[in-house]
Scaffold this motif. Structure first.
Motif, PDB file in Angstrom:
ATOM      1  N   PHE A  47       0.525  -1.580   0.252  1.00  0.00           N
ATOM      2  CA  PHE A  47       0.158   0.275   0.067  1.00  0.00           C
ATOM      3  C   PHE A  47       0.931   0.999  -0.018  1.00  0.00           C
ATOM      4  CE2 PHE A  47      -4.029  -2.006   0.760  1.00  0.00           C
ATOM      5  CZ  PHE A  47      -3.631  -3.008   1.858  1.00  0.00           C
ATOM      6  N   MET A  48       0.097   1.933  -0.751  1.00  0.00           N
ATOM      7  CA  MET A  48       0.810   3.576  -0.074  1.00  0.00           C
ATOM      8  C   MET A  48      -0.266   4.412   0.109  1.00  0.00           C
ATOM      9  SD  MET A  48       2.772   6.449  -2.704  1.00  0.00           S
ATOM     10  CE  MET A  48       1.176   6.936  -4.542  1.00  0.00           C
ATOM     11  N   LEU A  49       0.299   4.875   1.356  1.00  0.00           N
ATOM     12  CA  LEU A  49      -1.036   6.573   2.242  1.00  0.00           C
ATOM     13  C   LEU A  49      -0.007   7.287   1.436  1.00  0.00           C
ATOM     14  CD1 LEU A  49      -1.461   3.663   4.901  1.00  0.00           C
ATOM     15  CD2 LEU A  49      -2.763   3.505   3.786  1.00  0.00           C
ATOM     16  N   THR A  50      -1.158   8.411   1.866  1.00  0.00           N
ATOM     17  CA  THR A  50      -0.841  10.030   1.454  1.00  0.00           C
ATOM     18  C   THR A  50      -1.797  10.398   2.272  1.00  0.00           C
ATOM     19  OG1 THR A  50      -1.942  10.179  -0.233  1.00  0.00           O
ATOM     20  CG2 THR A  50       0.099   9.784  -0.651  1.00  0.00           C
ATOM     21  N   SER A  51      -3.046  10.205   2.724  1.00  0.00           N
ATOM     22  CA  SER A  51      -3.696  11.190   3.326  1.00  0.00           C
ATOM     23  C   SER A  51      -4.585  10.723   4.822  1.00  0.00           C
ATOM     24  CB  SER A  51      -5.292  11.597   2.496  1.00  0.00           C
ATOM     25  OG  SER A  51      -4.410  12.102   0.699  1.00  0.00           O
ATOM     26  N   SER A  52      -4.564  11.178   5.374  1.00  0.00           N
ATOM     27  CA  SER A  52      -5.084  10.626   6.707  1.00  0.00           C
ATOM     28  C   SER A  52      -6.629  10.331   6.577  1.00  0.00           C
ATOM     29  CB  SER A  52      -5.157  11.293   7.845  1.00  0.00           C
ATOM     30  OG  SER A  52      -3.907  11.474   8.538  1.00  0.00           O
ATOM     31  N   GLY A  53      -6.741   9.140   7.286  1.00  0.00           N
ATOM     32  CA  GLY A  53      -8.220   8.806   8.059  1.00  0.00           C
ATOM     33  C   GLY A  53      -8.871   8.001   6.593  1.00  0.00           C
TER      34      GLY A  53
END
Lengths: 110, 116
Positions: A47-53
């Motif tokens: 996974f790649m995550l850039t935004s919270s929540g």
């Protein structure tokens, strides 16, 4: 100095259990947080995550990022023996550099 | 090939010798990274190329380490006067976009370097 800390260092569970892996970070100019699975030598992208929540989900795996508290979790439900691996968290900056944690070694017993 | 290719897969060398490790990234990938991974640790950043130029070489541990990517494709990591502490798996990764941390990086199988 950029820092990524993963916990626990290792985890042993039985098939069917649910696990939660943790990643906390302190970096300058955060851009993204990435999770990788490493079974032998080459880490493979999860996974790649850039935004919270916003939860990212792929089959039995899911992940979420909290940019206020500076951490991410990776959840694996209904674990299988094939999930046994080292799970790496990496944080990327605007400059392009990625800093990895030391990983969590997950062992799933039949 | 379809993936990132690293050669050799294993290299044993004597202390003090010079070694070259090669990485052939996925065709068209502009960003290329080198990492070093010791047992029980995560990959440690060494250097990042954007095209032919080293955009960030802050992870190279000392001047015995050098890397090139002369044509913006294949990269070679060069280690002079090897020391036993250089023993590790050297991983190469490539990614497509000019901002590589916006997308996944694809890793090669690594070169296991053993200095005896």
């Amino acid at each position: 100095e950029d820092k990524v800390v993963q916990s626990p260092l290792s985890l042993v569970v039985h098939e069917g259990d649910t696990v939660t892996l943790n990643c906390s970070y302190e970096v300058t100019n955060f851009r993204s947080l990435l999770w990788y699975k490493q079974e032998k030598k080459a880490p493979t992208f999860l996974f790649m995550l850039t935004s919270s929540g916003i939860e990212k989900k792929s089959g039995r795996l899911s992940s979420i990022l909290d940019k206020k508290e500076l951490f991410s979790i990776l959840n694996i439900t209904a674990t299988q023996t094939g999930d046994s691996a080292i799970y790496l968290c990496a944080v990327g900056t605007n400059a392009g550099k990625s800093t990895f944690g030391d990983g969590t070694t997950l062992t799933v017993k039949p | 090939g379809a993936g990132v290719s690293q050669t050799p897969s294993n290299k044993v060398t004597e202390k003090g010798k010079y070694v070259e490790l090669r990485c052939d990234p996925i065709s068209g990938h502009t960003a290329l990274y080198w990492y070093r991974q010791s047992l029980g640790q995560g990959p440690e950043f060494l250097i990042y190329f954007q095209g032919t130029g080293a955009a960030d070489d802050s992870g190279l541990p000392n001047d015995r380490f050098f890397a090139v990517r002369p044509e913006g494709s294949v990269s070679t990591l060069k280690i002079q006067r090897t020391e036993r502490g250089d023993s590790a798996v050297y991983l190469c990764a490539s990614s497509l976009l000019s901002k590589p941390t916006n997308t996944e990086a694809f890793f090669g199988q690594g070169t296991r370097l053993t200095v005896v």
